[in-house]
Design a protein around this motif. Structure first.
Motif, short mmCIF file in Angstrom:
data_model
loop_
_atom_site.label_atom_id
_atom_site.label_comp_id
_atom_site.label_asym_id
_atom_site.label_seq_id
_atom_site.Cartn_x
_atom_site.Cartn_y
_atom_site.Cartn_z
N THR A 67 5.44 5.93 0.46
CA THR A 67 5.59 5.30 1.76
C THR A 67 4.27 4.62 2.09
O THR A 67 3.23 4.98 1.53
CB THR A 67 6.03 6.35 2.81
N PRO A 68 4.26 3.59 2.96
CA PRO A 68 2.99 2.90 3.24
C PRO A 68 1.95 3.87 3.82
O PRO A 68 2.28 4.67 4.70
CB PRO A 68 3.38 1.85 4.27
N SER A 69 0.72 3.78 3.34
CA SER A 69 -0.33 4.61 3.91
C SER A 69 -0.81 3.92 5.18
O SER A 69 -0.87 2.70 5.26
CB SER A 69 -1.48 4.82 2.94
N ASN A 129 0.82 -1.21 0.00
CA ASN A 129 0.00 0.00 0.00
C ASN A 129 0.85 1.25 0.00
O ASN A 129 0.64 2.18 0.77
CB ASN A 129 -0.99 -0.01 1.17
N LEU A 130 1.85 1.25 -0.86
CA LEU A 130 2.68 2.44 -0.98
C LEU A 130 1.90 3.53 -1.70
O LEU A 130 1.29 3.29 -2.73
CB LEU A 130 3.95 2.11 -1.77
#
Lengths: 92, 417
Positions: free
Chosen positions: B413-415, B78-79
């Motif tokens: 970046t990961p949410s 989930n980037l």
């Protein structure tokens, strides 16, 4: 064939021999290289991927406690605020 | 040097012959011919022995060994973009993270290098370049020096000024390559390594202001290089390079001859990257295949291939995601030849912190994310409006940055949702 021509041919052959011997030496070195089995190399690699923490994989490692990239999303032009206050906006 | 000794050996023999009074060249020639043939036989024998030893060590590949490792969950990547770095007005040629992950150095064909704050997205420094035709840039481990290199065959080192934010403070200009410089990186705070279209790599010393060593085994343009991760045991001396000769070489900076080589492909090898433990390398070539080689096992341990539709060869585990993998020709303001549009070639490679994810930029498909262990495409970084020319993970592992011909860079970046 002239004497000179013959000597030149001889010279070229010497160089050829020298080149091949150099190659053989390199190959001998390569043959002596210490090699591990690829199965073990793979296990090593798999082990690394499972032991090194990786926050781009939240499914496995969860989320980073603080992410200096994510904080700013809401405040793109201010210094990152990691304070404990949960207010949705702060009056400067 | 190699020519000197056989010639002198030769003249010695000739002298002896002449001293003997009867120089019989024909006998001498036959004698050498015999020696050559013997040496050739030995070469053949050695090659077959090496093959034998190698195939003995090559007893498994990564995919088989990782069978017991569970696949990543569906949609587990989930980037998402936190920042788009806008400011350049031409293609991003190259960019690099600083060691602390707080800044990014970028070089663009607009003739500037910029240093960005990755938290705010603001620019910290601007460095006007000597030559607009920059292909690569690098920042020193201390962050005090930066380097640019490209089509003018020179590598230029600049000091980063904290006071003067827009300044060109040249420390050194390294001239010596006779063709373009394709890649540059800082080996440490005082030395840089360059790779060039003149078929050589070179190590330059900044205080000494000169080239220290030249590495010349490649038989074609050297197109890229990679340094081992700085905290691994290999990092003190080794580096890897790849080129249009289809080979990847491993070098010890102290020796001008390569210490290890891998044949990769009949096509150009454009990208090379050390795995995070420093024991393996991956290469990306123009034929669209990523190969992984282990340095200790001295053989290929995995490869990653898309089929013609830009999908995986095998039945993808991620059917819902995989539908979006079809190649999407980028809407480019520049006219690209149709040959370009069909090219699956690789441009850039990097790993996530653990190495489980491999980011791969393809010429026309964009940036895909591979599961390194399962050889499955598990996601993509989509959002640029032109070719994605590079991808680099942040050293702290929290984010990844993509650079594009659309003149922007994006930080992913990961949410948290």
């Amino acid at each position: 064939m002239s004497q000179q021509q013959q000597q030149l041919n001889l010279k070229i052959k010497y160089l050829k021999l020298k080149r091949i011997n150099e190659l053989n030496n390199n190959l001998k070195n390569e043959l002596q290289r210490d090699r591990i089995h690829s199965s073990n190399a793979c296990l090593n690699l798999i082990n690394f991927t499972s032991e090194e923490k990786d926050f781009t994989l939240p499914d496995i490692w969860g989320y980073a406690p603080t992410n200096h990239f994510r904080v700013t999303n809401t405040q793109p032009h201010h210094q990152a605020q990691l304070s404990s206050d949960n207010a949705c906006c702060s009056i400067m | 040097m190699s020519i000197q000794s056989p010639t002198s050996e030769f003249s010695q023999v000739m002298e002896q012959q002449q001293a003997g009074g009867m120089p019989d060249i024909t006998i001498l020639e036959n004698d050498i011919q015999q020696k050559i043939e013997l040496a050739r036989q030995e070469t053949k024998y050695l090659y077959s022995q090496i093959d034998k030893v190698k195939s003995k060590a090559h007893d498994a590949n990564l995919l088989d060994m990782a069978k017991s490792v569970p696949s990543l969950k569906k949609n587990s990547i989930n980037l998402s973009t936190t920042l788009t770095l806008k400011g350049h007005n031409n293609k991003i040629s190259d960019f690099r993270w600083t060691r602390d992950s707080k800044s990014i150095l970028s070089a663009s064909q607009d003739g500037f290098m910029l240093i960005w704050d990755t938290t705010t997205g603001l620019k910290q420094n601007a460095i006007p370049l000597d030559s607009q035709w920059v292909l690569s840039c690098a920042i020193s481990p201390s962050g005090k020096l930066v380097a640019s290199a490209g089509l003018n065959n020179n590598c230029t080192i600049y000091r980063v000024s904290k006071e003067n934010r827009v300044q060109q403070s040249v420390v050194s200009i390294f001239k010596g390559h006779t063709c373009y410089i394709s890649d540059v990186d800082f080996f440490d705070n005082s030395r840089v390594i360059t790779t060039s279209g003149d078929m050589t790599c070179a190590l330059w010393d900044i205080p000494k202001a000169k080239r220290v060593t030249e590495y010349a085994n490649h038989l074609g343009d050297v197109l890229a290089m990679s340094l081992p991760p700085h905290n691994t045991e290999n990092s003190s001396n080794l580096f890897a390079s790849c080129g249009s000769d289809g080979y990847a070489y491993i070098w010890d900076i102290r020796s001008p001859a390569a210490v290890q080589n891998f044949f990769v492909s009949d096509s150009d090898v454009n990208a090379i990257k050390y795995f995070n433990d420093g024991n393996s390398i991956v290469t990306g070539s123009d034929d669209g295949i990523i190969h992984m080689f282990d340095l200790r096992a001295d053989c290929e341990i995995a490869n990653y291939m898309l089929n013609k539709e830009g999908r995986q060869e095998k039945e993808p585990t991620y059917s819902s995601v995989s539908t979006s993998y079809s190649p999407k020709p980028m809407k480019s303001p520049h006219s690209l030849s149709s040959m370009y549009l069909d090219s699956p070639g690789l441009l850039s490679l990097d790993f996530s912190k653990s190495g489980r994810l491999m980011y791969a930029c393809y010429t026309d498909i964009g940036c895909l994310i591979w599961d390194t262990l399962k050889a499955e495409v598990v996601g993509r970084l989509d959002g640029h409006s032109n070719r994605v020319s590079g991808v680099h993970s942040s050293p702290d592992g929290l984010a990844v940055c993509t650079g594009s011909w659309d003149a922007t860079m994006k930080i992913w970046t990961p949410s948290t949702m």
